[in-house]
Design a protein around this motif. Structure first.
Motif, short mmCIF file in Angstrom:
data_model
loop_
_atom_site.label_atom_id
_atom_site.label_comp_id
_atom_site.label_asym_id
_atom_site.label_seq_id
_atom_site.Cartn_x
_atom_site.Cartn_y
_atom_site.Cartn_z
N PHE A 23 45.48 -27.02 2.13
CA PHE A 23 44.43 -26.34 2.88
C PHE A 23 43.22 -25.94 2.03
O PHE A 23 42.07 -26.18 2.43
CB PHE A 23 44.98 -25.11 3.61
N PRO A 24 43.40 -25.32 0.84
CA PRO A 24 42.21 -24.90 0.08
C PRO A 24 41.26 -26.05 -0.26
O PRO A 24 40.04 -25.90 -0.17
CB PRO A 24 42.81 -24.29 -1.19
N LEU A 26 41.02 -29.03 1.38
CA LEU A 26 40.41 -29.51 2.62
C LEU A 26 39.34 -28.55 3.11
O LEU A 26 38.25 -28.96 3.54
CB LEU A 26 41.48 -29.69 3.70
N PHE A 27 39.62 -27.27 3.03
CA PHE A 27 38.68 -26.23 3.47
C PHE A 27 37.40 -26.28 2.64
O PHE A 27 36.29 -26.29 3.17
CB PHE A 27 39.36 -24.86 3.33
N SER A 28 37.56 -26.34 1.31
CA SER A 28 36.41 -26.33 0.40
C SER A 28 35.56 -27.58 0.57
O SER A 28 34.33 -27.49 0.73
CB SER A 28 36.90 -26.20 -1.04
N PHE A 29 36.19 -28.75 0.52
CA PHE A 29 35.42 -29.99 0.57
C PHE A 29 34.78 -30.20 1.94
O PHE A 29 33.62 -30.64 2.02
CB PHE A 29 36.32 -31.18 0.23
N SER A 30 35.50 -29.87 3.01
CA SER A 30 34.95 -30.02 4.37
C SER A 30 33.75 -29.11 4.58
O SER A 30 32.74 -29.52 5.14
CB SER A 30 36.03 -29.73 5.42
N ALA A 31 33.89 -27.86 4.14
CA ALA A 31 32.78 -26.91 4.28
C ALA A 31 31.58 -27.37 3.48
O ALA A 31 30.43 -27.33 3.95
CB ALA A 31 33.23 -25.52 3.85
N TYR A 32 31.82 -27.83 2.26
CA TYR A 32 30.74 -28.28 1.39
C TYR A 32 29.98 -29.45 2.01
O TYR A 32 28.74 -29.43 2.10
CB TYR A 32 31.32 -28.67 0.03
N LEU A 82 41.18 -32.24 -9.83
CA LEU A 82 41.12 -30.96 -10.54
C LEU A 82 41.46 -29.77 -9.66
O LEU A 82 42.34 -28.97 -10.00
CB LEU A 82 39.72 -30.78 -11.13
N ILE A 83 40.76 -29.64 -8.55
CA ILE A 83 40.93 -28.45 -7.72
C ILE A 83 42.30 -28.43 -7.06
O ILE A 83 42.95 -27.38 -6.99
CB ILE A 83 39.80 -28.35 -6.68
N PHE A 84 42.76 -29.57 -6.57
CA PHE A 84 44.07 -29.58 -5.89
C PHE A 84 45.21 -29.13 -6.80
O PHE A 84 46.02 -28.29 -6.39
CB PHE A 84 44.37 -30.96 -5.31
N PRO A 85 45.34 -29.63 -8.04
CA PRO A 85 46.43 -29.12 -8.89
C PRO A 85 46.35 -27.62 -9.13
O PRO A 85 47.38 -26.93 -9.16
CB PRO A 85 46.24 -29.90 -10.21
N VAL A 86 45.13 -27.10 -9.31
CA VAL A 86 44.98 -25.66 -9.54
C VAL A 86 45.39 -24.87 -8.30
O VAL A 86 46.13 -23.87 -8.41
CB VAL A 86 43.52 -25.33 -9.93
N THR A 87 44.92 -25.29 -7.13
CA THR A 87 45.28 -24.57 -5.90
C THR A 87 46.76 -24.74 -5.57
O THR A 87 47.35 -23.86 -4.96
CB THR A 87 44.42 -25.05 -4.72
N PHE A 88 47.34 -25.86 -5.97
CA PHE A 88 48.77 -26.06 -5.75
C PHE A 88 49.58 -25.05 -6.56
O PHE A 88 50.55 -24.45 -6.06
CB PHE A 88 49.19 -27.49 -6.12
N LEU A 89 49.19 -24.85 -7.84
CA LEU A 89 49.87 -23.86 -8.67
C LEU A 89 49.69 -22.46 -8.11
O LEU A 89 50.63 -21.65 -8.11
CB LEU A 89 49.34 -23.94 -10.10
N HIS A 90 48.48 -22.18 -7.61
CA HIS A 90 48.23 -20.88 -7.00
C HIS A 90 49.10 -20.72 -5.76
O HIS A 90 49.67 -19.64 -5.52
CB HIS A 90 46.75 -20.77 -6.62
N PHE A 188 34.10 -17.30 0.99
CA PHE A 188 34.04 -18.68 0.49
C PHE A 188 33.00 -19.49 1.24
O PHE A 188 32.22 -20.24 0.64
CB PHE A 188 35.41 -19.35 0.62
N LEU A 189 32.98 -19.34 2.57
CA LEU A 189 32.01 -20.09 3.38
C LEU A 189 30.58 -19.66 3.05
O LEU A 189 29.69 -20.50 2.89
CB LEU A 189 32.29 -19.88 4.86
N VAL A 190 30.35 -18.36 2.97
CA VAL A 190 29.01 -17.85 2.66
C VAL A 190 28.57 -18.31 1.28
O VAL A 190 27.43 -18.73 1.07
CB VAL A 190 28.98 -16.31 2.77
#
Length: 251
Positions: A23-24, A26-32, A82-90, A188-190
């Motif tokens: 989700f993080p 998909l959320f980040s890239f879709s919003a961007y 990069l972002i997916f492995p970090v968010t996966f660990l989180h 995050f969106l703002v």
């Protein structure tokens, strides 16, 4: 709270998706990409429509498709590799807890504003340091300055270190302020929207800096001048830190 409860109920109805490790990203890239699309359309339309061209900050410079595509590819690559492995660990170490009750609107506005001000301060210090220390600039920040005339897709065109550093600032601030998950999503969106607007290359009548009084918010003209001149306007959003440190230049 009542006005946000319906929104929060809609969000929590998608709980399996939101709690997914995907989700993080998909959320980040879709919003961007969603925030970039209107400016991409504007870039192509304003070359043919003089009424739109007058809003371009550097009307002599327009991005081409050949300039846009590498930005999109790099952003997608960074999100996946990069972002997916970090968010996966989180996700693994700190599973998201979705409370039943939505936050109150005044709390959301106050906390989003606080997160933005804190991010603005963190980015200002990071940015100033990476311009004042030649090794840091050459090694990490120079990639972001490839384009002197910014366009929306240059927002995330940066080195791995810069992407992870700024992503860390954005992620840690709602945690430090103990924000509600809905407040965190809104922040995050703002933050993504303001970053894209900063790099859009357009000074539109409804741009954020025109809505904030007393010149407290610099907006796209403020940041565009930084890319053009390199030695001023280091804060991403607000103007007070640049004015305090003597690095402010009127756009």
């Amino acid at each position: 709270r009542l006005c946000l409860q319906s929104l929060w109920d809609f969000v929590t109805a998608k709980e399996p998706l939101i709690k997914s490790p995907f989700f993080p990203v998909l959320f980040s890239f879709s919003a961007y990409m969603a925030f970039c699309l209107p400016y991409i359309a504007l870039d192509f339309l304003s070359t043919r429509l003089p009424n739109l061209r007058k809003y371009k900050i550097q009307p002599q410079n327009y991005p081409t498709l050949g300039m846009m595509v590498p930005c999109i590819i790099q952003s997608a690559y960074h999100h996946v590799v990069l972002i997916f492995p970090v968010t996966f660990l989180h996700w693994y170490w700190r599973p998201m807890n979705l409370p039943v009750i939505a936050p109150e609107l005044p709390d959301v506005l106050l906390e989003v504003g606080a997160c933005l001000l804190l991010f603005d301060f963190e980015y200002f210090l990071w940015h100033l340091l990476h311009h004042k220390v030649p090794w840091l600039y050459k090694t990490f920040h120079k990639v972001h300055h490839k384009h002197v005339s910014t366009f929306a897709l240059t927002t995330q065109y940066s080195s791995v270190w810069e992407l992870l550093s700024l992503g860390f600032f954005a992620a840690i601030n709602p945690v430090l302020l103990e924000c509600h998950p809905l407040t965190e999503m809104i922040f995050f969106l703002v933050n993504i929207w303001l970053s894209v607007e900063d790099h859009s290359g357009y000074d539109l009548p409804w741009s954020t800096h025109r809505l904030v009084p007393f010149g407290l918010y610099g907006g796209a003209p403020h940041h565009d001048l930084h890319h053009l001149k390199f030695k001023s306007n280091y804060a991403p959003y607000f103007t007070h830190w640049d004015k305090l440190f003597g690095t402010f230049t009127e756009s």
